[in-house]
Design a protein around this motif. Sequence first.
Motif, PDB file in Angstrom:
ATOM      1  N   ALA A 144     -10.029  -7.472 -53.162  1.00  0.00           N
ATOM      2  CA  ALA A 144      -9.990  -6.200 -53.884  1.00  0.00           C
ATOM      3  C   ALA A 144     -11.382  -5.665 -54.184  1.00  0.00           C
ATOM      4  O   ALA A 144     -11.596  -4.446 -54.191  1.00  0.00           O
ATOM      5  N   GLN A 145     -12.325  -6.554 -54.379  1.00  0.00           N
ATOM      6  CA  GLN A 145     -13.695  -6.128 -54.686  1.00  0.00           C
ATOM      7  C   GLN A 145     -14.304  -5.377 -53.508  1.00  0.00           C
ATOM      8  O   GLN A 145     -14.976  -4.360 -53.694  1.00  0.00           O
ATOM      9  N   LYS A 146     -14.053  -5.852 -52.295  1.00  0.00           N
ATOM     10  CA  LYS A 146     -14.588  -5.172 -51.114  1.00  0.00           C
ATOM     11  C   LYS A 146     -13.905  -3.822 -50.902  1.00  0.00           C
ATOM     12  O   LYS A 146     -14.558  -2.850 -50.529  1.00  0.00           O
ATOM     13  N   ILE A 147     -12.615  -3.770 -51.158  1.00  0.00           N
ATOM     14  CA  ILE A 147     -11.902  -2.499 -51.023  1.00  0.00           C
ATOM     15  C   ILE A 147     -12.422  -1.499 -52.056  1.00  0.00           C
ATOM     16  O   ILE A 147     -12.630  -0.324 -51.750  1.00  0.00           O
ATOM     17  N   GLN A 148     -12.670  -1.974 -53.251  1.00  0.00           N
ATOM     18  CA  GLN A 148     -13.241  -1.115 -54.289  1.00  0.00           C
ATOM     19  C   GLN A 148     -14.608  -0.590 -53.846  1.00  0.00           C
ATOM     20  O   GLN A 148     -14.923   0.586 -54.039  1.00  0.00           O
ATOM     21  N   ARG A 149     -15.408  -1.450 -53.231  1.00  0.00           N
ATOM     22  CA  ARG A 149     -16.734  -1.029 -52.763  1.00  0.00           C
ATOM     23  C   ARG A 149     -16.620   0.014 -51.654  1.00  0.00           C
ATOM     24  O   ARG A 149     -17.390   0.974 -51.622  1.00  0.00           O
ATOM     25  N   ILE A 150     -15.661  -0.135 -50.758  1.00  0.00           N
ATOM     26  CA  ILE A 150     -15.437   0.871 -49.715  1.00  0.00           C
ATOM     27  C   ILE A 150     -15.149   2.221 -50.366  1.00  0.00           C
ATOM     28  O   ILE A 150     -15.701   3.253 -49.965  1.00  0.00           O
ATOM     29  N   ARG A 187     -25.052   3.187 -45.710  1.00  0.00           N
ATOM     30  CA  ARG A 187     -24.281   3.539 -44.500  1.00  0.00           C
ATOM     31  C   ARG A 187     -23.985   2.301 -43.666  1.00  0.00           C
ATOM     32  O   ARG A 187     -22.884   2.140 -43.146  1.00  0.00           O
ATOM     33  N   GLN A 188     -24.955   1.416 -43.552  1.00  0.00           N
ATOM     34  CA  GLN A 188     -24.752   0.174 -42.805  1.00  0.00           C
ATOM     35  C   GLN A 188     -23.715  -0.711 -43.495  1.00  0.00           C
ATOM     36  O   GLN A 188     -22.848  -1.293 -42.844  1.00  0.00           O
ATOM     37  N   GLU A 189     -23.807  -0.805 -44.810  1.00  0.00           N
ATOM     38  CA  GLU A 189     -22.833  -1.589 -45.574  1.00  0.00           C
ATOM     39  C   GLU A 189     -21.431  -1.009 -45.384  1.00  0.00           C
ATOM     40  O   GLU A 189     -20.465  -1.742 -45.155  1.00  0.00           O
ATOM     41  N   GLN A 190     -21.324   0.315 -45.464  1.00  0.00           N
ATOM     42  CA  GLN A 190     -20.036   0.976 -45.289  1.00  0.00           C
ATOM     43  C   GLN A 190     -19.470   0.695 -43.892  1.00  0.00           C
ATOM     44  O   GLN A 190     -18.279   0.400 -43.742  1.00  0.00           O
ATOM     45  N   LYS A 191     -20.317   0.748 -42.898  1.00  0.00           N
ATOM     46  CA  LYS A 191     -19.887   0.479 -41.512  1.00  0.00           C
ATOM     47  C   LYS A 191     -19.346  -0.943 -41.372  1.00  0.00           C
ATOM     48  O   LYS A 191     -18.284  -1.156 -40.778  1.00  0.00           O
ATOM     49  N   LEU A 192     -20.061  -1.909 -41.933  1.00  0.00           N
ATOM     50  CA  LEU A 192     -19.620  -3.303 -41.858  1.00  0.00           C
ATOM     51  C   LEU A 192     -18.320  -3.537 -42.624  1.00  0.00           C
ATOM     52  O   LEU A 192     -17.422  -4.233 -42.143  1.00  0.00           O
ATOM     53  N   LEU A 193     -18.210  -2.958 -43.810  1.00  0.00           N
ATOM     54  CA  LEU A 193     -16.991  -3.121 -44.603  1.00  0.00           C
ATOM     55  C   LEU A 193     -15.788  -2.478 -43.921  1.00  0.00           C
ATOM     56  O   LEU A 193     -14.692  -3.031 -43.930  1.00  0.00           O
ATOM     57  N   ARG A 194     -15.996  -1.319 -43.320  1.00  0.00           N
ATOM     58  CA  ARG A 194     -14.894  -0.660 -42.607  1.00  0.00           C
ATOM     59  C   ARG A 194     -14.428  -1.503 -41.423  1.00  0.00           C
ATOM     60  O   ARG A 194     -13.223  -1.624 -41.182  1.00  0.00           O
ATOM     61  N   ALA A 195     -15.365  -2.082 -40.693  1.00  0.00           N
ATOM     62  CA  ALA A 195     -15.009  -2.930 -39.549  1.00  0.00           C
ATOM     63  C   ALA A 195     -14.223  -4.151 -40.016  1.00  0.00           C
ATOM     64  O   ALA A 195     -13.221  -4.536 -39.401  1.00  0.00           O
ATOM     65  N   GLU A 196     -14.664  -4.755 -41.100  1.00  0.00           N
ATOM     66  CA  GLU A 196     -13.964  -5.922 -41.653  1.00  0.00           C
ATOM     67  C   GLU A 196     -12.555  -5.533 -42.108  1.00  0.00           C
ATOM     68  O   GLU A 196     -11.594  -6.259 -41.870  1.00  0.00           O
ATOM     69  N   TYR A 197     -12.438  -4.369 -42.744  1.00  0.00           N
ATOM     70  CA  TYR A 197     -11.137  -3.891 -43.205  1.00  0.00           C
ATOM     71  C   TYR A 197     -10.208  -3.651 -42.015  1.00  0.00           C
ATOM     72  O   TYR A 197      -9.045  -4.055 -42.031  1.00  0.00           O
ATOM     73  N   LEU A 198     -10.715  -3.018 -40.971  1.00  0.00           N
ATOM     74  CA  LEU A 198      -9.900  -2.750 -39.791  1.00  0.00           C
ATOM     75  C   LEU A 198      -9.403  -4.041 -39.154  1.00  0.00           C
ATOM     76  O   LEU A 198      -8.241  -4.145 -38.764  1.00  0.00           O
ATOM     77  N   GLU A 199     -10.240  -5.053 -39.074  1.00  0.00           N
ATOM     78  CA  GLU A 199      -9.819  -6.344 -38.524  1.00  0.00           C
ATOM     79  C   GLU A 199      -8.729  -6.979 -39.386  1.00  0.00           C
ATOM     80  O   GLU A 199      -7.779  -7.563 -38.871  1.00  0.00           O
ATOM     81  N   VAL A 203      -6.525  -5.378 -41.206  1.00  0.00           N
ATOM     82  CA  VAL A 203      -5.294  -4.625 -40.955  1.00  0.00           C
ATOM     83  C   VAL A 203      -4.673  -5.053 -39.626  1.00  0.00           C
ATOM     84  O   VAL A 203      -3.461  -5.271 -39.534  1.00  0.00           O
ATOM     85  N   LYS A 204      -5.502  -5.203 -38.598  1.00  0.00           N
ATOM     86  CA  LYS A 204      -4.989  -5.629 -37.286  1.00  0.00           C
ATOM     87  C   LYS A 204      -4.333  -7.010 -37.365  1.00  0.00           C
ATOM     88  O   LYS A 204      -3.268  -7.223 -36.792  1.00  0.00           O
ATOM     89  N   ARG A 205      -4.978  -7.949 -38.057  1.00  0.00           N
ATOM     90  CA  ARG A 205      -4.400  -9.289 -38.207  1.00  0.00           C
ATOM     91  C   ARG A 205      -3.051  -9.222 -38.912  1.00  0.00           C
ATOM     92  O   ARG A 205      -2.094  -9.887 -38.517  1.00  0.00           O
ATOM     93  N   ASN A 206      -2.985  -8.399 -39.939  1.00  0.00           N
ATOM     94  CA  ASN A 206      -1.746  -8.255 -40.688  1.00  0.00           C
ATOM     95  C   ASN A 206      -0.639  -7.706 -39.793  1.00  0.00           C
ATOM     96  O   ASN A 206       0.476  -8.222 -39.794  1.00  0.00           O
ATOM     97  N   LEU A 207      -0.942  -6.686 -39.026  1.00  0.00           N
ATOM     98  CA  LEU A 207       0.070  -6.093 -38.149  1.00  0.00           C
ATOM     99  C   LEU A 207       0.518  -7.057 -37.062  1.00  0.00           C
ATOM    100  O   LEU A 207       1.711  -7.142 -36.756  1.00  0.00           O
ATOM    101  N   ARG A 208      -0.435  -7.802 -36.482  1.00  0.00           N
ATOM    102  CA  ARG A 208      -0.054  -8.795 -35.462  1.00  0.00           C
ATOM    103  C   ARG A 208       0.872  -9.846 -36.061  1.00  0.00           C
ATOM    104  O   ARG A 208       1.852 -10.255 -35.449  1.00  0.00           O
ATOM    105  N   GLY A 209       0.592 -10.261 -37.284  1.00  0.00           N
ATOM    106  CA  GLY A 209       1.445 -11.237 -37.953  1.00  0.00           C
ATOM    107  C   GLY A 209       2.834 -10.697 -38.217  1.00  0.00           C
ATOM    108  O   GLY A 209       3.826 -11.411 -38.083  1.00  0.00           O
TER     109      GLY A 209
END
Length: 73
Positions: free
Chosen positions: A3-9, A26-38, A40-46
């Motif tokens: 939740a802390q990372k989502i709050q930071r996004i 901007r770099q932090e935002q880019k990295l956090l978005r990529a981590e969030y997308l991964e 979500v993908k893991r969740n959907l595959r599961g």
Amino acid sequence: MDAQKIQRINELYRKSKAEGLTESERQEQKLLRAEYLEAVKRNLRGQLNNIDIEEKDGTVINLGEKYGNKRGN
């Protein structure tokens, strides 16, 4: 993703709209978005692994296996 990372996004998004971001933000935002997308993908595959469909001929197909997942992943 915790939740802390989502709050930071969300904080970075609001700041980007209000006043803009520094290059490091901007770099932090880019990295956090990529981590969030991964995450979500893991969740959907599961979730696909939990869906079985029955074909007209009576065979049962697991959507996760159909789309390349192994059960339990």
